[in-house]
Design an enzyme around this catalytic site. Structure first.
Site, PDB file in Angstrom:
ATOM      1  N   GLY A 117       0.821  -1.219   0.000  1.00  0.00           N
ATOM      2  CA  GLY A 117       0.000   0.000   0.000  1.00  0.00           C
ATOM      3  C   GLY A 117       0.845   1.254   0.000  1.00  0.00           C
ATOM      4  O   GLY A 117       0.451   2.289   0.539  1.00  0.00           O
ATOM      5  N   LEU A 118       2.014   1.184  -0.647  1.00  0.00           N
ATOM      6  CA  LEU A 118       2.891   2.366  -0.647  1.00  0.00           C
ATOM      7  C   LEU A 118       2.680   3.261  -1.869  1.00  0.00           C
ATOM      8  O   LEU A 118       3.419   4.229  -2.051  1.00  0.00           O
ATOM      9  CB  LEU A 118       4.357   1.933  -0.565  1.00  0.00           C
ATOM     10  CG  LEU A 118       4.765   1.338   0.784  1.00  0.00           C
ATOM     11  CD1 LEU A 118       6.175   0.781   0.732  1.00  0.00           C
ATOM     12  CD2 LEU A 118       4.678   2.371   1.893  1.00  0.00           C
ATOM     13  N   GLY A 119       1.726   2.911  -2.702  1.00  0.00           N
ATOM     14  CA  GLY A 119       1.379   3.874  -3.754  1.00  0.00           C
ATOM     15  C   GLY A 119       1.962   3.595  -5.115  1.00  0.00           C
ATOM     16  O   GLY A 119       2.418   4.507  -5.788  1.00  0.00           O
ATOM     17  N   SER A 121       0.470   2.862  -7.886  1.00  0.00           N
ATOM     18  CA  SER A 121      -0.257   3.423  -9.033  1.00  0.00           C
ATOM     19  C   SER A 121       0.095   4.895  -9.257  1.00  0.00           C
ATOM     20  O   SER A 121       0.276   5.331 -10.396  1.00  0.00           O
ATOM     21  CB  SER A 121      -1.771   3.240  -8.887  1.00  0.00           C
ATOM     22  OG  SER A 121      -2.180   3.556  -7.597  1.00  0.00           O
ATOM     23  N   ALA A 123       2.937   6.307  -8.390  1.00  0.00           N
ATOM     24  CA  ALA A 123       4.313   6.336  -8.900  1.00  0.00           C
ATOM     25  C   ALA A 123       4.320   5.976 -10.386  1.00  0.00           C
ATOM     26  O   ALA A 123       5.100   6.539 -11.168  1.00  0.00           O
ATOM     27  CB  ALA A 123       5.184   5.363  -8.101  1.00  0.00           C
ATOM     28  N   ASP A 164      -1.275  11.040  -3.123  1.00  0.00           N
ATOM     29  CA  ASP A 164      -0.182  10.118  -3.433  1.00  0.00           C
ATOM     30  C   ASP A 164       0.575  10.546  -4.680  1.00  0.00           C
ATOM     31  O   ASP A 164       1.795  10.398  -4.782  1.00  0.00           O
ATOM     32  CB  ASP A 164      -0.713   8.678  -3.558  1.00  0.00           C
ATOM     33  CG  ASP A 164      -2.020   8.584  -4.321  1.00  0.00           C
ATOM     34  OD1 ASP A 164      -2.550   9.625  -4.764  1.00  0.00           O
ATOM     35  OD2 ASP A 164      -2.518   7.461  -4.491  1.00  0.00           O
TER      36      ASP A 164
HETATM   37  O1  PMV Z   1      -4.515   3.566   1.404  1.00  0.00           O
HETATM   38  P1  PMV Z   1      -3.665   4.638   0.831  1.00  0.00           P
HETATM   39  O2  PMV Z   1      -2.257   4.606   1.344  1.00  0.00           O
HETATM   40  O3  PMV Z   1      -3.733   4.690  -0.652  1.00  0.00           O
HETATM   41  O4  PMV Z   1      -4.218   6.020   1.354  1.00  0.00           O
HETATM   42  C1  PMV Z   1      -5.558   6.380   1.166  1.00  0.00           C
HETATM   43  C2  PMV Z   1      -5.796   7.726   1.763  1.00  0.00           C
HETATM   44  C3  PMV Z   1      -7.225   8.227   1.612  1.00  0.00           C
HETATM   45  O5  PMV Z   1      -7.293   9.527   2.174  1.00  0.00           O
HETATM   46  C4  PMV Z   1      -8.193   7.332   2.378  1.00  0.00           C
HETATM   47  C5  PMV Z   1      -7.665   8.267   0.155  1.00  0.00           C
HETATM   48  C6  PMV Z   1      -7.087   9.417  -0.654  1.00  0.00           C
HETATM   49  O6  PMV Z   1      -7.067   9.285  -1.903  1.00  0.00           O
HETATM   50  O7  PMV Z   1      -6.699  10.449  -0.098  1.00  0.00           O
END
Ligand code: PMV
Length: 336
Positions: A117-119, A121, A123, A164
């Protein structure tokens, strides 16, 4: 091809972790996010002149040399497989803005596991747009990259705040305001004493954003008040970050986690890790991101770091040894 274009470029972009403000930022508030030094790498090459296709090889997400005509990508045909959708949308957005007549070959590899869950997509979108701009010799500012990237992201997932993507492009630690004029403010905070632990549970962000939306429908006033409270934490957290007041930031993280519980995204597993980190001497600890799983983060004084890591591991967490405040999207190699 213009005289500044290249034959091959290799670019990279960082992962991210949310420090404060998750969920509220979806509802037109702001958040604090730090880029994590674990990177997605992308190699982009122009195809021979007769080749008008987009070819994608991304073995980490089980995409093996998928090829399709650029025209289909531009017309917004559904991606052939799920793993290519962010690249396809970013290529389409870039093509609509600057024109793209020659085929492109894209290969990605990542030094992080996409389940953390570090992002990956965001990146991916950052790398695709920055890579194309470098390949074709079209310089773009971070803000221009962000605005294009957000279009691509929103075509794939309507619910995201874009925080992100800001981290992937700007890097470092960023204050991100998801309301007009959508301010993105880099903060100078090296030395953030962050401890990261993976909960072992893969959470789906869209699902949890959906749960929060349902609760918002049932309880609009309390939920809006919670989002406002989160907004206050972000403002205070921005000051704490720039003053490097980690003890104060830790307290804010604890409050944010309490509010995450109130909006329904905490779980017993996450709470267990968080309490373990606090009991071992962390300044503060919280879930990071949508909730339901993924990573928890803690801030620890140097002399307590080891104890906090051990407590997290004992409580079932997997310590992820990566540094915050990493560089944003960047060029690794260019062959003219
Ligand atoms: O789950 P992650 O790390 O992609 O973070 C989501 C964060 C939210 O605020 C819930 C969604 C967003 O797009 O900001």
């Amino acid at each position: 091809m213009n005289k500044f274009s290249a034959r091959v470029v290799r670019v990279s972009a960082p992962g991210k972790l949310m420090l404060l403000g998750e969920h509220a930022v979806v509802h037109q508030r702001s958040c604090l996010v730090t880029a994590m030094d674990t990177r997605l790498f992308m190699t982009l090459a122009l195809a021979p002149p007769h080749d008008k296709t987009l070819t994608i090889h991304a073995p980490d997400v089980k995409v093996q040399w998928v090829q399709r005509p650029l025209t289909e990508v531009f017309e917004g045909h559904e991606p052939l497989i799920r793993g290519t959708r962010f690249i396809e949308r970013a290529v389409a957005v870039f093509g609509a803005q600057f024109g793209l007549t020659q085929g492109v070959r894209i290969i990605t590899s990542s030094d992080f596991d996409s389940t953390l869950g570090l992002g990956s997509s965001s990146a991916t979108v950052a790398c695709t747009l920055y890579g194309l701009s470098q390949l074709l010799g079209i310089p773009l500012s971070p803000r221009e990259l962000f605005d294009l990237g957000l279009q691509a992201v929103l075509q794939v997932q309507q619910k995201g705040s874009g925080f992100d993507l800001a981290a992937a492009i700007y890097g470092g630690t960023v204050y991100y305001a998801n309301f007009p004029p959508r301010e993105i403010m880099p903060l100078d905070v090296p030395g953030l004493p962050l401890v990261v632990a993976y909960s072992g549970i893969k959470a789906d962000t869209d699902t949890y954003v959906g749960y929060v939306n349902q609760r918002l429908e049932h309880w609009p006033d309390p939920m809006m008040s919670i989002f406002d409270a989160m907004q206050h934490l972000v403002f205070a957290g921005r000051d704490a970050l720039t003053a490097r007041n980690w003890a104060y930031l830790g307290e804010l993280m604890n409050i944010q986690h309490g509010l995450a519980h109130a909006i329904g995204v905490d779980t017993p597993e996450l709470a267990n890790l968080i309490f373990a980190a606090r009991e071992a001497g962390a300044y503060g600890a919280k879930l990071s991101g949508a909730g339901g799983g993924d990573c928890v983060i803690a801030l620890a004084p140097p002399e307590k770091r080891e104890a906090v890591e051990q407590a997290l591991a004992k409580a079932g967490g997997e310590i992820v040894k990566i540094a915050p405040h990493a560089a944003g999207v960047r060029l690794e190699l260019m062959v003219r």
